[in-house]
Design a protein around this motif. Structure first.
Motif, PDB file in Angstrom:
ATOM      1  N   ALA A   1      11.205  17.086  -8.670  1.00 57.05           N
ATOM      2  CA  ALA A   1      10.769  15.950  -8.321  1.00 57.05           C
ATOM      3  C   ALA A   1      11.735  15.174  -7.678  1.00 57.05           C
ATOM      4  O   ALA A   1      12.824  14.979  -8.171  1.00 57.05           O
ATOM      5  CB  ALA A   1      10.250  14.982  -9.405  1.00 57.05           C
ATOM      6  N   ALA A   2      11.668  14.608  -6.266  1.00 57.03           N
ATOM      7  CA  ALA A   2      12.425  13.934  -5.713  1.00 57.03           C
ATOM      8  C   ALA A   2      12.232  12.473  -5.735  1.00 57.03           C
ATOM      9  O   ALA A   2      11.290  12.053  -4.983  1.00 57.03           O
ATOM     10  CB  ALA A   2      12.402  14.291  -4.323  1.00 57.03           C
TER      11      ALA A   2
ATOM     12  N   ALA B   1       0.997  -1.270   0.001  1.00 56.23           N
ATOM     13  CA  ALA B   1      -0.017  -0.158  -0.081  1.00 56.23           C
ATOM     14  C   ALA B   1       0.834   1.298  -0.126  1.00 56.23           C
ATOM     15  O   ALA B   1       0.704   2.285  -0.721  1.00 56.23           O
ATOM     16  CB  ALA B   1      -0.858   0.243   1.267  1.00 56.23           C
ATOM     17  N   ARG B   2       2.026   1.190   0.882  1.00 56.93           N
ATOM     18  CA  ARG B   2       2.723   2.554   0.738  1.00 56.93           C
ATOM     19  C   ARG B   2       3.478   2.825  -0.579  1.00 56.93           C
ATOM     20  O   ARG B   2       3.809   3.763  -1.082  1.00 56.93           O
ATOM     21  CB  ARG B   2       3.837   2.134   1.954  1.00 56.93           C
ATOM     22  N   LYS B   3       3.985   1.584  -1.050  1.00 55.79           N
ATOM     23  CA  LYS B   3       4.671   1.706  -2.496  1.00 55.79           C
ATOM     24  C   LYS B   3       3.586   2.025  -3.435  1.00 55.79           C
ATOM     25  O   LYS B   3       4.011   2.964  -4.244  1.00 55.79           O
ATOM     26  CB  LYS B   3       5.162   0.246  -3.234  1.00 55.79           C
ATOM     27  N   ALA B   4       2.354   1.872  -3.507  1.00 58.41           N
ATOM     28  CA  ALA B   4       1.380   2.162  -4.457  1.00 58.41           C
ATOM     29  C   ALA B   4       1.082   3.548  -4.300  1.00 58.41           C
ATOM     30  O   ALA B   4       1.104   4.260  -5.360  1.00 58.41           O
ATOM     31  CB  ALA B   4       0.079   1.260  -4.057  1.00 58.41           C
ATOM     32  N   ILE B   5       1.021   4.198  -2.985  1.00 59.93           N
ATOM     33  CA  ILE B   5       0.801   5.574  -2.883  1.00 59.93           C
ATOM     34  C   ILE B   5       1.871   6.404  -3.282  1.00 59.93           C
ATOM     35  O   ILE B   5       1.701   7.473  -3.997  1.00 59.93           O
ATOM     36  CB  ILE B   5       0.689   5.806  -1.378  1.00 59.93           C
ATOM     37  N   ALA B   6       3.286   5.753  -2.826  1.00 59.06           N
ATOM     38  CA  ALA B   6       4.383   6.637  -3.287  1.00 59.06           C
ATOM     39  C   ALA B   6       4.582   6.621  -4.958  1.00 59.06           C
ATOM     40  O   ALA B   6       5.205   7.699  -5.490  1.00 59.06           O
ATOM     41  CB  ALA B   6       5.591   5.847  -2.704  1.00 59.06           C
ATOM     42  N   MET B   7       4.122   5.642  -5.626  1.00 58.14           N
ATOM     43  CA  MET B   7       4.290   5.678  -7.006  1.00 58.14           C
ATOM     44  C   MET B   7       3.349   6.117  -7.624  1.00 58.14           C
ATOM     45  O   MET B   7       3.611   6.118  -9.139  1.00 58.14           O
ATOM     46  CB  MET B   7       4.757   4.227  -7.412  1.00 58.14           C
ATOM     47  N   ALA B   8       2.236   6.459  -7.281  1.00 62.30           N
ATOM     48  CA  ALA B   8       0.958   6.777  -8.020  1.00 62.30           C
ATOM     49  C   ALA B   8       1.013   8.390  -8.242  1.00 62.30           C
ATOM     50  O   ALA B   8       0.230   8.815  -9.027  1.00 62.30           O
ATOM     51  CB  ALA B   8      -0.243   6.480  -7.216  1.00 62.30           C
ATOM     52  N   ILE B   9       1.810   9.148  -7.431  1.00 61.45           N
ATOM     53  CA  ILE B   9       1.789  10.538  -7.563  1.00 61.45           C
ATOM     54  C   ILE B   9       2.564  11.195  -8.649  1.00 61.45           C
ATOM     55  O   ILE B   9       3.677  10.573  -8.622  1.00 61.45           O
ATOM     56  CB  ILE B   9       1.928  11.216  -6.160  1.00 61.45           C
ATOM     57  N   ASN B  10       1.995  11.979  -9.797  1.00 62.21           N
ATOM     58  CA  ASN B  10       2.854  12.588 -10.578  1.00 62.21           C
ATOM     59  C   ASN B  10       3.860  13.655 -10.111  1.00 62.21           C
ATOM     60  O   ASN B  10       3.490  14.854  -9.859  1.00 62.21           O
ATOM     61  CB  ASN B  10       2.046  13.073 -11.660  1.00 62.21           C
ATOM     62  N   LYS B  11       4.948  13.344  -9.642  1.00 65.48           N
ATOM     63  CA  LYS B  11       6.001  14.231  -8.695  1.00 65.48           C
ATOM     64  C   LYS B  11       6.432  15.207  -9.767  1.00 65.48           C
ATOM     65  O   LYS B  11       6.498  16.576  -9.221  1.00 65.48           O
ATOM     66  CB  LYS B  11       6.901  13.505  -8.199  1.00 65.48           C
ATOM     67  N   LYS B  12       6.807  14.943 -11.092  1.00 62.08           N
ATOM     68  CA  LYS B  12       7.093  15.940 -11.865  1.00 62.08           C
ATOM     69  C   LYS B  12       6.164  17.039 -12.101  1.00 62.08           C
ATOM     70  O   LYS B  12       6.434  17.994 -12.189  1.00 62.08           O
ATOM     71  CB  LYS B  12       7.475  15.155 -13.201  1.00 62.08           C
ATOM     72  N   GLY B  13       4.757  16.487 -12.194  1.00 61.02           N
ATOM     73  CA  GLY B  13       3.821  17.367 -12.746  1.00 61.02           C
ATOM     74  C   GLY B  13       3.616  18.461 -11.354  1.00 61.02           C
ATOM     75  O   GLY B  13       3.457  19.675 -11.556  1.00 61.02           O
ATOM     76  N   MET B  14       3.701  17.861 -10.063  1.00 55.59           N
ATOM     77  CA  MET B  14       3.772  18.596  -8.924  1.00 55.59           C
ATOM     78  C   MET B  14       4.644  19.589  -8.860  1.00 55.59           C
ATOM     79  O   MET B  14       4.310  20.884  -8.512  1.00 55.59           O
ATOM     80  CB  MET B  14       3.714  17.500  -7.643  1.00 55.59           C
ATOM     81  N   ALA B  15       5.735  19.313  -9.166  1.00 54.72           N
ATOM     82  CA  ALA B  15       7.033  20.204  -9.310  1.00 54.72           C
ATOM     83  C   ALA B  15       7.070  21.550 -10.288  1.00 54.72           C
ATOM     84  O   ALA B  15       7.342  22.370  -9.797  1.00 54.72           O
ATOM     85  CB  ALA B  15       8.289  19.503  -9.103  1.00 54.72           C
TER      86      ALA B  15
ATOM     87  N   PRO C   1       8.916  10.211  -0.827  1.00 57.22           N
ATOM     88  CA  PRO C   1       9.391  11.658  -1.404  1.00 57.22           C
ATOM     89  C   PRO C   1       8.614  12.179  -2.572  1.00 57.22           C
ATOM     90  O   PRO C   1       8.164  11.538  -3.345  1.00 57.22           O
ATOM     91  CB  PRO C   1      10.980  11.115  -1.814  1.00 57.22           C
ATOM     92  N   LEU C   2       8.561  13.474  -2.523  1.00 55.19           N
ATOM     93  CA  LEU C   2       7.955  14.200  -3.598  1.00 55.19           C
ATOM     94  C   LEU C   2       8.617  15.255  -4.141  1.00 55.19           C
ATOM     95  O   LEU C   2       8.785  15.126  -5.456  1.00 55.19           O
ATOM     96  CB  LEU C   2       6.561  15.247  -2.765  1.00 55.19           C
ATOM     97  N   TYR C   3       9.224  16.058  -3.564  1.00 53.59           N
ATOM     98  CA  TYR C   3      10.091  17.060  -4.249  1.00 53.59           C
ATOM     99  C   TYR C   3      10.910  17.674  -3.294  1.00 53.59           C
ATOM    100  O   TYR C   3      11.164  17.761  -2.077  1.00 53.59           O
ATOM    101  CB  TYR C   3       9.065  18.073  -4.862  1.00 53.59           C
TER     102      TYR C   3
END
Length: 541
Positions: A331-332, A307-321, A506-508
């Motif tokens: 993106a981090a 579940a933790r891996k799913a959440i971590a890998m689902a977010i578009n970090k580049k788009g966020m940054a 990690p996000l950014y």
């Protein structure tokens, strides 16, 4: 004859009035040129240096207090209360510091005893200082903090009023830089004792030995600093006052700047494109990493690694940054930031440690399916703890939208809290997920990695891994003088934290966009410790 004198008298009177008006205007301009007006999104949680844990508190402490050394330009260590270089024993375990003649804001001398008192206080288990662990390099520090030895057995001693001796458990090459951090600041025992529980809670219940004093503190509204006439290097300080208004909304910040009410502000994404061509626009790359904390003690979903891996890998970090933040943040796919530490091979830690938990929707869905199967459920609700400022609100909404869209059956409820209350909820571990940030305390990857050791003061999420703990312990002790092995140990630890366990997401890595008065110069921005130093700031024509 008398009638002819009146025009002359009036002319002289008018000239004198104009001269006085011009002098008054010059004095007013001179006054304005020595007052810096800035904003902050949050109030100060604490002015007690041993209890402070956050960027806002450490920033104010950095400008009103001074330890043995402080950070100057390009984060180089410069003299503070200590004069010159410390004397270091051949084995690197005993450091002796000569102190200059310096005073507290009440006129008392700053002595070696003030450092002994503050450091013992920080490690006394009764104090419950979250940052006590940063002092564990001191001899007996861990034992003192765990109550196995008395504070008087700590490896710090005042040889006399102006000589401080520090004994370490192991040789620590970066110890001189480490003592620039806020937890190592001195405190005046007599004053602290007199104030009791009120110490550090108001402007007048705190004592200062730095470039400025906190002259006014109106909670959740503003706090103002004034030049400290007792500061040993007061001649260097050009600003007379620094006024800080607490503003949570960027539009309000921009309006204040446009009206000339404030001299420096941070810009959120929607204002960057508008102002990036302006003379006063600039960006600063920071070492701060923003990430999702996963509390593994409260919600069954977050106890599941898939579940933790799913959440971590689902977010578009580049788009966020790139789009949501739009301020130079990147993106981090890591926890130790770029440009923090250079290894024995001459390369940045990030060049050799690789990337983890990169955005991958296919893999995220695969882990999400496995988590659902293991838990025997299809729907889940998570609470996202968040800050209450303008930028954080947008980030929280983005995370909620991304997760609910890409992980079917997941609902995210956002809980926004003022800064101090949010920190308190994290400390009590009363949350599911939390949008958090961590900045460097000193220039070494360890300032990030030792956060998540089992039962660490800032772990605050119930993560525990025996191998991770072992690697961190070795890198902080037996491998300190074996840089190649130490570097490899830290890289292995980061891999366990992220790739194996997904303990955090990690996000950014943050950059920030600013607008400043074009006449303002000399504000130092730091990658470690406090964000900014105003000691050398001034307005120039």
């Amino acid at each position: 004859m008398k009638q002819r004198k009146y025009p002359l008298f009036l002319a002289l009177l008018l000239s004198l009035s104009m001269l006085l008006a011009a002098c008054s205007e010059d004095k007013e301009n001179e006054k304005k040129n020595h007052i810096l007006n800035v904003t902050e999104t949050q109030d100060i949680p604490s002015m007690d240096s041993v209890l402070a844990t956050d960027a806002v508190s450490f920033n104010v402490l950095n400008n009103t207090m001074e330890g043995l050394y402080r950070l100057g330009e390009s984060d180089k260590v410069v003299e503070g209360i200590a004069k010159g270089e410390p004397r270091v024993s051949e084995d690197g375990k005993t450091w002796t510091f000569a102190l200059r003649d310096a005073k507290w804001s009440n006129g008392d001398p700053v002595t070696a005893h003030d450092f002994v008192f503050a450091w013992r206080k920080a490690l006394n288990p009764k104090t419950a200082a979250e940052y006590a662990y940063i002092m564990y390099d001191l001899q007996h520090a861990k034992a003192v903090n765990e109550g196995r030895k008395s504070p008087e057995e700590l490896g710090v001693k005042a040889l006399d009023d102006k000589t401080l001796e520090v004994k370490l458990e192991h040789a620590v090459p970066y110890f001189k830089q480490l003592v620039t951090f806020g937890t190592f600041l001195p405190q005046n025992e007599k004053f602290v004792t007199e104030q009791g529980e009120k110490f550090g809670l108001e402007a007048d219940t705190t004592l200062y030995n730095g470039p400025f004093t906190l002259a006014q503190w109106k909670h959740e509204d503003k706090f103002n600093m004034e030049k400290n006439p007792q500061y040993w290097d007061a001649d260097t300080v050009k600003l007379e006052q620094i006024h800080t208004k607490i503003v949570k909304d960027t539009q309000t910040d921009v309006n204040l700047f446009e009206r000339g009410v404030v001299d420096q502000i941070k810009l959120s994404s929607e204002f960057v494109d508008k102002y990036k061509g302006e003379k006063g626009f600039f960006t600063m790359k920071e070492s701060s990493i923003f990430f999702l904390r996963f509390n593994q003690t409260k919600n069954d979903l977050l106890k599941n690694a898939d579940a933790r891996k799913a959440i971590a890998m689902a977010i578009n970090k580049k788009g966020m940054a790139d789009v949501l933040l739009n301020n130079g943040s990147v993106a981090a796919n890591y926890f130790v930031p770029k440009e923090l530490g250079i290894g024995p091979n001459g390369k940045d830690f990030r060049e050799t440690s690789g990337e983890f938990l990169t955005t991958n929707i296919k893999e995220a869905k695969k882990h999400w399916k496995a988590a659902k199967k293991a838990l025997g459920r299809d729907t889940f609700t998570l609470e996202l703890l968040n800050y209450d400022d303008d930028s954080a609100k947008k980030s929280g909404e983005f995370i909620k939208w991304e997760l609910e869209k890409k992980l079917p059956g997941l609902m995210v409820n956002i809980k926004q809290q003022p800064f101090k209350q949010k920190l308190d909820l994290e400390k009590k571990m009363d949350y599911d997920m939390s949008l958090s940030g961590w900045g460097a305390d000193y220039l070494d990857p360890m300032t990030y990695l030792d956060v998540f050791v089992t039962d660490g003061a800032h772990n605050q999420q119930g993560f525990s891994n025996a191998k991770y703990d072992q690697l961190i312990q070795e890198a902080k002790t037996t491998l300190l003088l074996q840089p190649e092995k130490r570097w490899r140990a830290m890289m292995k630890a980061e891999k366990i934290l992220l790739e194996d366990e997904a303990a955090i997401a990690p996000l950014y890595q943050r950059s920030r966009a600013f607008l400043k008065n074009s006449k303002l110069e000399g504000v130092l921005f730091h990658k470690v410790g406090a964000d900014q130093s105003y000691k050398w700031a001034e307005f120039k024509e």
